[in-house]
Design an enzyme around this catalytic site. Structure first.
Site, mmCIF file in Angstrom:
data_model
loop_
_atom_site.group_PDB
_atom_site.id
_atom_site.type_symbol
_atom_site.label_atom_id
_atom_site.label_comp_id
_atom_site.label_asym_id
_atom_site.label_seq_id
_atom_site.Cartn_x
_atom_site.Cartn_y
_atom_site.Cartn_z
ATOM 1 N N ARG A 232 0.847 -1.186 0.000
ATOM 2 C CA ARG A 232 0.000 0.000 0.000
ATOM 3 C C ARG A 232 0.884 1.238 0.000
ATOM 4 O O ARG A 232 1.895 1.290 0.715
ATOM 5 C CB ARG A 232 -0.880 0.035 1.258
ATOM 6 C CG ARG A 232 -2.070 -0.892 1.225
ATOM 7 C CD ARG A 232 -3.143 -0.436 0.234
ATOM 8 N NE ARG A 232 -4.295 -1.319 0.244
ATOM 9 C CZ ARG A 232 -4.531 -2.291 -0.651
ATOM 10 N NH1 ARG A 232 -3.680 -2.510 -1.631
ATOM 11 N NH2 ARG A 232 -5.622 -3.034 -0.564
ATOM 12 N N GLU A 261 -3.215 7.203 -5.176
ATOM 13 C CA GLU A 261 -3.519 6.582 -6.474
ATOM 14 C C GLU A 261 -4.841 7.103 -7.026
ATOM 15 O O GLU A 261 -5.789 7.289 -6.253
ATOM 16 C CB GLU A 261 -3.656 5.065 -6.296
ATOM 17 C CG GLU A 261 -2.373 4.373 -6.012
ATOM 18 C CD GLU A 261 -2.570 2.904 -5.661
ATOM 19 O OE1 GLU A 261 -1.685 2.370 -4.998
ATOM 20 O OE2 GLU A 261 -3.592 2.308 -6.033
ATOM 21 N N HIS A 279 -0.506 -0.083 -10.047
ATOM 22 C CA HIS A 279 -1.179 -1.016 -9.128
ATOM 23 C C HIS A 279 -1.702 -2.250 -9.883
ATOM 24 O O HIS A 279 -2.913 -2.488 -9.944
ATOM 25 C CB HIS A 279 -2.322 -0.314 -8.376
ATOM 26 C CG HIS A 279 -2.755 -1.054 -7.135
ATOM 27 N ND1 HIS A 279 -3.248 -0.424 -6.011
ATOM 28 C CD2 HIS A 279 -2.766 -2.375 -6.833
ATOM 29 C CE1 HIS A 279 -3.552 -1.331 -5.092
ATOM 30 N NE2 HIS A 279 -3.265 -2.522 -5.582
HETATM 31 C C1 8YV Z 1 -7.133 -4.464 -5.595
HETATM 32 C C2 8YV Z 1 -5.407 -4.924 -4.000
HETATM 33 O O1 8YV Z 1 -7.985 -5.052 -4.722
HETATM 34 O O2 8YV Z 1 -6.123 -7.054 -3.274
HETATM 35 C C3 8YV Z 1 -5.787 -5.923 -2.953
HETATM 36 O O3 8YV Z 1 -5.720 -5.570 -1.764
HETATM 37 O O4 8YV Z 1 -4.822 -3.953 -3.729
HETATM 38 C C4 8YV Z 1 -5.798 -5.139 -5.423
HETATM 39 O O5 8YV Z 1 -5.804 -6.461 -5.770
HETATM 40 C C5 8YV Z 1 -7.671 -4.555 -6.971
HETATM 41 O O6 8YV Z 1 -7.222 -3.435 -7.610
HETATM 42 C C6 8YV Z 1 -9.183 -4.632 -7.053
HETATM 43 O O7 8YV Z 1 -9.811 -3.674 -6.235
#
Ligand code: 8YV
Length: 316
Positions: A232, A261, A279
């Protein structure tokens, strides 16, 4: 029986949204131009909420959903969910662990290769026609170098296995040493940064880890060190990272996640020793489909009165 009402607070891919619409009365809060109007008209009926891994669900939104029973996160990370609030209200929270572990670990390895071996820069070099004028720069051997992993959870372990296969030595930090793990535990993050050639951020986001990687940690990583983040953006103090890169305090950065982001600081975008990805950790067709299926399965289990296939650990 009427289909339960579900509110959707993030953009969802069709392979998740279509079956969701077929099984539930869906309300698209993300797209709604009149959000207060939607809440006033439908909020009282909503029993489920679907959000993305990165999206934040504020408690004042949840206050407007008095019948809410479950939040199903389309992602493994649930740092955007107010977990204590959900516990108090008895709201269950499901997420999508395991199915994305390998893909996210692959991206971490990709960023180690792209920064260490300069692949992104080398690609730009060929495209610019530079190769016809001069030879490419020499880069950094990865075998024998140390990767320090912040957070040896499922994803951290998958990264460690891959980098160990590349003959890198692995050290890690976290809340405690993990039994049966063949890697060196370093209790202190600054100490881990000092001995790392690559410091890889793989811990959960949220208040507990906000700006854990600060100016002091970056100074400890030093000129020899590259920071990689697939977790993150909030975990790294991004302003401190920009300064550390500008002053040559650290060598390079490979980043898949950012503090705001999809906004990426202009300063980072102009640096040649920085590799930036949008991401994409879990961003393969196969994995996003598996995440969508698990997101749906969590909801289906809840409304069938069954245990969730992937309830978050804090609520077990
Ligand atoms: C997002 C992510 O969820 O799994 C996570 O925590 O950061 C990613 O896989 C994806 O962009 C879908 O919201």
């Amino acid at each position: 029986m009427t289909a339960p009402d579900i509110i959707v607070t993030a953009p969802l891919p069709p392979f998740l949204y279509d079956p969701l619409k077929a099984a539930y009365r869906c309300h698209d809060y993300f797209q709604a131009s009149d959000k207060p109007g939607l809440l006033a008209a439908e909020g009282g009926r909503v029993r489920g909420l679907v959000q993305g891994g990165g999206s934040v669900t504020p408690t004042d939104l949840l206050d407007r959903l008095p019948a809410l029973e479950i939040i199903s996160v389309f992602g493994v990370g649930y740092d955007g969910v107010p977990v204590d609030y959900c516990r108090r209200r008895g709201i269950r929270v499901g997420h999508t662990p395991d199915v994305l572990t390998d893909d996210v670990a692959d991206v971490a390895v990709g960023l180690v290769l792209m920064t260490g071996r300069g692949f992104a820069k080398a690609d730009r070099f060929v495209r610019a026609g530079e190769w016809e004028r001069r030879g490419p720069e020499l880069t950094t051997k990865l075998g024998g170098k140390t990767a320090g992993i912040l957070g040896l959870g499922r994803i951290g372990k998958a990264i460690a296995e891959r980098l160990a296969a590349m003959k890198m030595s692995i050290a890690y930090t976290g809340r405690q040493a993990q039994p049966g793990v063949p890697y060196r535990f370093v209790p202190d993050l600054k100490a881990l940064a000092s001995l790392s050639d690559f410091l890889i951020v793989a811990c959960p986001g949220g208040a507990a880890t906000r700006h854990l990687v600060n100016a002091d940690v970056l100074a400890a990583l030093g000129k020899k060190g590259t920071i990689v983040n697939i977790a993150r953006g909030s975990i790294i103090d991004e302003a401190a990272l920009v300064r550390a890169l500008e002053t040559g305090t650290v060598k390079a950065a490979g980043l898949d996640v950012f503090e705001n982001e999809p906004k990426v600081p202009e300063a980072l975008r102009s640096m040649d020793n920085v590799v930036l990805l949008p991401h994409v950790g879990s961003g393969t067709n196969e994995t996003r489909k598996a995440m969508g299926d698990l997101c749906l399965a969590n909801l289906a289990a809840h409304f069938a009165g069954e245990p969730l296939p992937a309830l978050i650990p804090e609520l077990r």
